[in-house]
Design a protein around this motif. Structure first.
Motif, PDB file in Angstrom:
ATOM      1  N   THR A  35       0.841  -1.188   0.000  1.00 31.84           N
ATOM      2  CA  THR A  35       0.000   0.000   0.000  1.00 31.84           C
ATOM      3  C   THR A  35       0.878   1.240   0.000  1.00 31.84           C
ATOM      4  O   THR A  35       2.059   1.175   0.315  1.00 31.84           O
ATOM      5  CB  THR A  35      -0.914   0.036   1.232  1.00 31.84           C
ATOM      6  N   GLU A  36       0.309   2.367  -0.319  1.00 34.61           N
ATOM      7  CA  GLU A  36       1.069   3.610  -0.350  1.00 34.61           C
ATOM      8  C   GLU A  36       1.624   3.947   1.028  1.00 34.61           C
ATOM      9  O   GLU A  36       2.679   4.555   1.151  1.00 34.61           O
ATOM     10  CB  GLU A  36       0.181   4.749  -0.854  1.00 34.61           C
ATOM     11  N   GLY A  37       0.941   3.531   2.072  1.00 32.02           N
ATOM     12  CA  GLY A  37       1.405   3.783   3.425  1.00 32.02           C
ATOM     13  C   GLY A  37       2.664   3.022   3.790  1.00 32.02           C
ATOM     14  O   GLY A  37       3.350   3.359   4.747  1.00 32.02           O
ATOM     15  N   PHE A  48       6.871  15.452   1.957  1.00 37.37           N
ATOM     16  CA  PHE A  48       6.603  15.266   3.379  1.00 37.37           C
ATOM     17  C   PHE A  48       5.306  15.941   3.796  1.00 37.37           C
ATOM     18  O   PHE A  48       4.781  15.651   4.857  1.00 37.37           O
ATOM     19  CB  PHE A  48       7.745  15.870   4.210  1.00 37.37           C
ATOM     20  N   GLU A  49       4.809  16.878   2.999  1.00 39.13           N
ATOM     21  CA  GLU A  49       3.629  17.624   3.363  1.00 39.13           C
ATOM     22  C   GLU A  49       2.489  16.660   3.701  1.00 39.13           C
ATOM     23  O   GLU A  49       2.266  15.686   2.994  1.00 39.13           O
ATOM     24  CB  GLU A  49       3.214  18.577   2.235  1.00 39.13           C
ATOM     25  N   GLY A  50       1.793  16.950   4.781  1.00 40.36           N
ATOM     26  CA  GLY A  50       0.712  16.075   5.215  1.00 40.36           C
ATOM     27  C   GLY A  50       1.151  15.073   6.262  1.00 40.36           C
ATOM     28  O   GLY A  50       0.325  14.407   6.859  1.00 40.36           O
ATOM     29  N   LYS A  51       2.451  14.960   6.496  1.00 39.18           N
ATOM     30  CA  LYS A  51       2.960  14.063   7.537  1.00 39.18           C
ATOM     31  C   LYS A  51       2.832  14.764   8.886  1.00 39.18           C
ATOM     32  O   LYS A  51       2.584  15.956   8.966  1.00 39.18           O
ATOM     33  CB  LYS A  51       4.433  13.720   7.266  1.00 39.18           C
ATOM     34  N   PRO A  52       3.059  14.031   9.986  1.00 45.45           N
ATOM     35  CA  PRO A  52       3.000  14.671  11.305  1.00 45.45           C
ATOM     36  C   PRO A  52       4.019  15.812  11.405  1.00 45.45           C
ATOM     37  O   PRO A  52       5.042  15.804  10.727  1.00 45.45           O
ATOM     38  CB  PRO A  52       3.377  13.533  12.267  1.00 45.45           C
ATOM     39  N   THR A  53       3.733  16.768  12.269  1.00 44.79           N
ATOM     40  CA  THR A  53       4.594  17.934  12.452  1.00 44.79           C
ATOM     41  C   THR A  53       5.226  17.910  13.833  1.00 44.79           C
ATOM     42  O   THR A  53       4.560  17.609  14.820  1.00 44.79           O
ATOM     43  CB  THR A  53       3.772  19.233  12.304  1.00 44.79           C
ATOM     44  N   ALA A  54       6.525  18.222  13.883  1.00 43.91           N
ATOM     45  CA  ALA A  54       7.244  18.340  15.149  1.00 43.91           C
ATOM     46  C   ALA A  54       7.513  19.813  15.405  1.00 43.91           C
ATOM     47  O   ALA A  54       7.956  20.525  14.506  1.00 43.91           O
ATOM     48  CB  ALA A  54       8.553  17.567  15.073  1.00 43.91           C
ATOM     49  N   ASP A  55       7.233  20.272  16.622  1.00 49.38           N
ATOM     50  CA  ASP A  55       7.537  21.658  16.962  1.00 49.38           C
ATOM     51  C   ASP A  55       8.600  21.738  18.052  1.00 49.38           C
ATOM     52  O   ASP A  55       8.846  22.788  18.620  1.00 49.38           O
ATOM     53  CB  ASP A  55       6.280  22.422  17.366  1.00 49.38           C
ATOM     54  N   ASP A  56       9.246  20.597  18.322  1.00 55.11           N
ATOM     55  CA  ASP A  56      10.305  20.538  19.333  1.00 55.11           C
ATOM     56  C   ASP A  56      11.686  20.433  18.701  1.00 55.11           C
ATOM     57  O   ASP A  56      12.625  19.962  19.310  1.00 55.11           O
ATOM     58  CB  ASP A  56      10.066  19.353  20.269  1.00 55.11           C
ATOM     59  N   VAL A  57      11.801  20.867  17.432  1.00 54.43           N
ATOM     60  CA  VAL A  57      13.066  20.795  16.710  1.00 54.43           C
ATOM     61  C   VAL A  57      13.422  22.178  16.171  1.00 54.43           C
ATOM     62  O   VAL A  57      12.567  23.055  16.078  1.00 54.43           O
ATOM     63  CB  VAL A  57      12.989  19.787  15.530  1.00 54.43           C
ATOM     64  N   ALA A 114       8.912  21.215  11.726  1.00 52.26           N
ATOM     65  CA  ALA A 114       9.313  20.354  10.615  1.00 52.26           C
ATOM     66  C   ALA A 114       8.344  19.189  10.504  1.00 52.26           C
ATOM     67  O   ALA A 114       7.786  18.734  11.497  1.00 52.26           O
ATOM     68  CB  ALA A 114      10.730  19.826  10.833  1.00 52.26           C
ATOM     69  N   TRP A 115       8.148  18.730   9.278  1.00 56.12           N
ATOM     70  CA  TRP A 115       7.417  17.475   9.089  1.00 56.12           C
ATOM     71  C   TRP A 115       8.380  16.365   9.450  1.00 56.12           C
ATOM     72  O   TRP A 115       9.593  16.520   9.357  1.00 56.12           O
ATOM     73  CB  TRP A 115       7.001  17.312   7.630  1.00 56.12           C
ATOM     74  N   TYR A 116       7.838  15.223   9.860  1.00 53.72           N
ATOM     75  CA  TYR A 116       8.737  14.106  10.148  1.00 53.72           C
ATOM     76  C   TYR A 116       8.070  12.783   9.813  1.00 53.72           C
ATOM     77  O   TYR A 116       6.858  12.667   9.694  1.00 53.72           O
ATOM     78  CB  TYR A 116       9.187  14.124  11.612  1.00 53.72           C
ATOM     79  N   THR A 117       8.918  11.778   9.656  1.00 51.62           N
ATOM     80  CA  THR A 117       8.481  10.405   9.488  1.00 51.62           C
ATOM     81  C   THR A 117       9.430   9.547  10.303  1.00 51.62           C
ATOM     82  O   THR A 117      10.587   9.911  10.506  1.00 51.62           O
ATOM     83  CB  THR A 117       8.434   9.997   8.001  1.00 51.62           C
ATOM     84  N   THR A 138      14.552   5.788  13.819  1.00 46.91           N
ATOM     85  CA  THR A 138      15.154   7.043  13.386  1.00 46.91           C
ATOM     86  C   THR A 138      14.044   7.964  12.916  1.00 46.91           C
ATOM     87  O   THR A 138      13.142   7.536  12.208  1.00 46.91           O
ATOM     88  CB  THR A 138      16.146   6.790  12.235  1.00 46.91           C
ATOM     89  N   ARG A 139      14.105   9.258  13.308  1.00 48.64           N
ATOM     90  CA  ARG A 139      13.140  10.243  12.816  1.00 48.64           C
ATOM     91  C   ARG A 139      13.802  11.043  11.699  1.00 48.64           C
ATOM     92  O   ARG A 139      14.907  11.535  11.857  1.00 48.64           O
ATOM     93  CB  ARG A 139      12.682  11.198  13.926  1.00 48.64           C
ATOM     94  N   PHE A 140      13.117  11.156  10.568  1.00 47.38           N
ATOM     95  CA  PHE A 140      13.576  11.935   9.429  1.00 47.38           C
ATOM     96  C   PHE A 140      12.731  13.202   9.368  1.00 47.38           C
ATOM     97  O   PHE A 140      11.504  13.128   9.410  1.00 47.38           O
ATOM     98  CB  PHE A 140      13.421  11.142   8.125  1.00 47.38           C
ATOM     99  N   PHE A 141      13.384  14.348   9.265  1.00 43.65           N
ATOM    100  CA  PHE A 141      12.700  15.645   9.292  1.00 43.65           C
ATOM    101  C   PHE A 141      12.862  16.388   7.974  1.00 43.65           C
ATOM    102  O   PHE A 141      13.858  16.223   7.273  1.00 43.65           O
ATOM    103  CB  PHE A 141      13.286  16.531  10.397  1.00 43.65           C
ATOM    104  N   LYS A 142      11.893  17.264   7.680  1.00 41.27           N
ATOM    105  CA  LYS A 142      11.975  18.220   6.586  1.00 41.27           C
ATOM    106  C   LYS A 142      11.429  19.538   7.110  1.00 41.27           C
ATOM    107  O   LYS A 142      10.276  19.618   7.531  1.00 41.27           O
ATOM    108  CB  LYS A 142      11.171  17.763   5.374  1.00 41.27           C
ATOM    109  N   CYS A 143      12.268  20.568   7.097  1.00 40.14           N
ATOM    110  CA  CYS A 143      11.884  21.874   7.617  1.00 40.14           C
ATOM    111  C   CYS A 143      10.688  22.413   6.831  1.00 40.14           C
ATOM    112  O   CYS A 143      10.678  22.383   5.597  1.00 40.14           O
ATOM    113  CB  CYS A 143      13.062  22.842   7.511  1.00 40.14           C
TER     114      CYS A 143
END
Length: 107
Positions: free
Chosen positions: A44-46, A57-66, A76-79, A91-96
């Motif tokens: 599946t796409e997930g 990354f848009e639409g992924k969860p957002t972190a505000d502690d980075v 930043a969005w993260y996965t 591992t957390r991958f971020f995109k500002c």
């Protein structure tokens, strides 16, 4: 499961023969193993890991502690991906969200 004699990669069945997923080599099916082949549900796409620089990354969860090292933005969005063995933390991958800079954080 059948492995390629050329490179050792896993082979898949196509039109009655086995084809290497990596190098494209072909072999006849191992008839002793034929009864043991199991089909799985389609991916599946997930289940897709976003690994290319163009990955969205848009639409992924957002972190505000980075804090972005490039622009100083605090969101930043993260996965999260399991990149090591199961007994290691993921591992957390971020995109500002501001400049698009990417980084990773090991727990």
């Amino acid at each position: 499961m059948q492995f390629c004699d050329e490179c050792g990669s896993i082979m898949h069945s196509t039109d009655g023969e086995m084809v290497c997923s990596s190098c494209g080599a072909t072999q006849s099916k191992d008839e002793e193993m034929a009864e043991e082949f199991v089909s799985t549900e389609a991916q599946t796409e997930g289940d897709v890991i976003e690994s290319s620089p163009e990955a969205d990354f848009e639409g992924k969860p957002t972190a505000d502690d980075v804090t972005c090292d490039e622009c100083g933005h605090g969101e930043a969005w993260y996965t999260i991906k399991q990149t090591a063995s199961a007994d290691e933390p993921p591992t957390r991958f971020f995109k500002c969200k501001e400049c698009g800079h990417r980084w990773r954080e090991y727990s």
